[in-house]
Scaffold this active site. Structure first.
Site, PDB file in Angstrom:
ATOM      1  N   ASP A 154      -9.683   2.788   2.950  1.00 51.64           N
ATOM      2  CA  ASP A 154      -9.553   2.119   4.320  1.00 51.64           C
ATOM      3  C   ASP A 154      -9.776   3.349   5.117  1.00 51.64           C
ATOM      4  O   ASP A 154     -10.284   2.983   6.371  1.00 51.64           O
ATOM      5  CB  ASP A 154      -7.788   1.516   4.476  1.00 51.64           C
ATOM      6  CG  ASP A 154      -7.696   0.261   4.099  1.00 51.64           C
ATOM      7  OD1 ASP A 154      -8.729  -0.366   3.717  1.00 51.64           O
ATOM      8  OD2 ASP A 154      -6.492   0.013   3.938  1.00 51.64           O
ATOM      9  N   LYS A 169       0.998  -1.001  -0.076  1.00 50.39           N
ATOM     10  CA  LYS A 169       0.002  -0.077  -0.016  1.00 50.39           C
ATOM     11  C   LYS A 169       0.886   1.209   0.050  1.00 50.39           C
ATOM     12  O   LYS A 169       0.560   2.326  -0.686  1.00 50.39           O
ATOM     13  CB  LYS A 169      -0.889   0.086   1.089  1.00 50.39           C
ATOM     14  CG  LYS A 169      -2.049  -1.025   1.107  1.00 50.39           C
ATOM     15  CD  LYS A 169      -2.940  -0.741   2.410  1.00 50.39           C
ATOM     16  CE  LYS A 169      -4.060  -2.001   2.090  1.00 50.39           C
ATOM     17  NZ  LYS A 169      -4.929  -1.944   3.270  1.00 50.39           N
TER      18      LYS A 169
END
Ligand code: NDP
Length: 300
Positions: A102, A66
């Site tokens: 997220d 990420k």
């Protein structure tokens, strides 16, 4: 031509994203396939470059990539910029845009964990990877005033704390070395514990011994497979105030990603049901998916 969506990670076999995303795409009548793509680090840049092709609607990014994907896209949204992590990629023509779904998903999960109680102000976070960045960002914006980040490799937690620098100047955001005695002291001062390390993923391990957990803690484990992780079982045994696995966060990050790729409202209840069924099948050992890998270990 059928479009492609890919989940890029290493490993990816543990992921249940395909189950819920494919069902959502099919229900919306979108001709696209959601595929799991196991991409080791040396291949990451080429795979990201390949997403510029017309056949791609976009991608998800998961462990351990990420943060590494950030410089590989052309533009970052605010949430990706303010966490330094990307979990969703969309295309604007041949340009790639990095998002971080997220962030809103952790907020939904935190609100649910806390329930009707006043939002706590103190937390311990285990882990300092891409997921932890969304967690720490979420805790800062929720008004937490003391957040202690422990990570196996201290320098990564220190890097995370430096990254949030100015945005956390009004509060105590600290990196501390992963020693059980220090974790125990910090847990005794905290109301919330979030496991954002990958320990417990596909295993019966906990990042910390159950004896370190004081009663009345609110405990969130970002891991969702197994559904009741060792950490959550230990927290229940220690009379936690509340426990939650990563399922709700997974659902909401996925729903937000679906909306970014398709421009359509996500069929949240359908996605929830798919996820639920996949996790139930997993728990019953009837999973048709690939075997759950052992804990990711050192993903670097
Ligand atoms: P990263 O690969 O970026 O980070 C992994 C983290 O786990 C690092 O802090 C790493 O420490 C730590 N770790 C790995 N193995 C060990 C070990 N044996 N002992 C101690 N620490 C360890 O992954 P992400 O941040 O993207 O994901 C972390 C976890 O959170 C995964 O399980 C992922 O599935 C979950 N997650 C779930 C989400 C959800 O929607 N439910 C959303 C985001 C993440 P070090 O830096 O020292 O290697």
């Amino acid at each position: 031509m059928s479009k492609r969506l890919v989940l890029i990670g290493h490993p990816v076999a543990h992921s249940l994203s395909a189950a819920m995303q494919q069902a959502a795409l099919d229900a919306a009548g979108i001709d696209a396939r959601y595929e799991l793509l196991d991409v080791p680090l040396p291949e990451l840049a080429d795979v990201i470059e390949g997403l510029r092709g017309d056949e791609f609607l976009g991608a998800n990014v998961t462990i351990p990539h990420k943060e590494r994907v950030v410089p590989m896209v052309d533009r970052l949204t605010d949430d990706a910029q303010s966490t330094g992590a990307v979990n969703t990629i969309t295309r604007e023509g041949r340009r790639l845009v990095g998002h971080n779904t997220d962030v809103p998903a952790f907020k939904v999960a935190l609100d649910e964990l806390v329930g009707r109680q006043k939002m706590p102000r103190t937390a311990v976070v285990l882990g300092a990877g891409g997921g932890a960045r969304a967690v720490v960002h979420g805790l800062i914006t929720a008004g937490f005033l003391r957040v202690i980040v422990f990570n196996r490799h201290l320098h990564r937690a220190e890097g995370l704390v430096r990254f949030f620098g100015k945005g956390a100047a009004h509060m105590e955001l600290k990196a501390m070395p992963w020693h059980e005695s220090i974790i125990e002291v910090e847990l005794s001062k905290a109301k919330v514990l979030v496991n954002a390390s990958s320990v417990g993923l596909g295993s019966d391990e906990s990042p910390i011994p159950g004896e370190l957990l004081p009663p009345e803690l609110m405990v969130m484990d970002l891991v969702y497979r197994p559904r009741v992780t060792r950490l959550l079982a230990d927290a229940e045994a220690a009379n936690a105030a509340a426990t939650m696995n990563g399922e709700l966060m997974l659902l909401h990050q996925g729903a937000a990603a679906f909306e970014l790729w398709t421009g359509q409202t996500a069929p949240l209840e359908l996605m929830r049901a798919q996820l639920d069924a996949a996790l139930a099948a997993d728990a019953a050992g009837q999973d048709t998916d690939a075997a759950v890998p052992a804990a990711a270990g050192d993903p670097a």
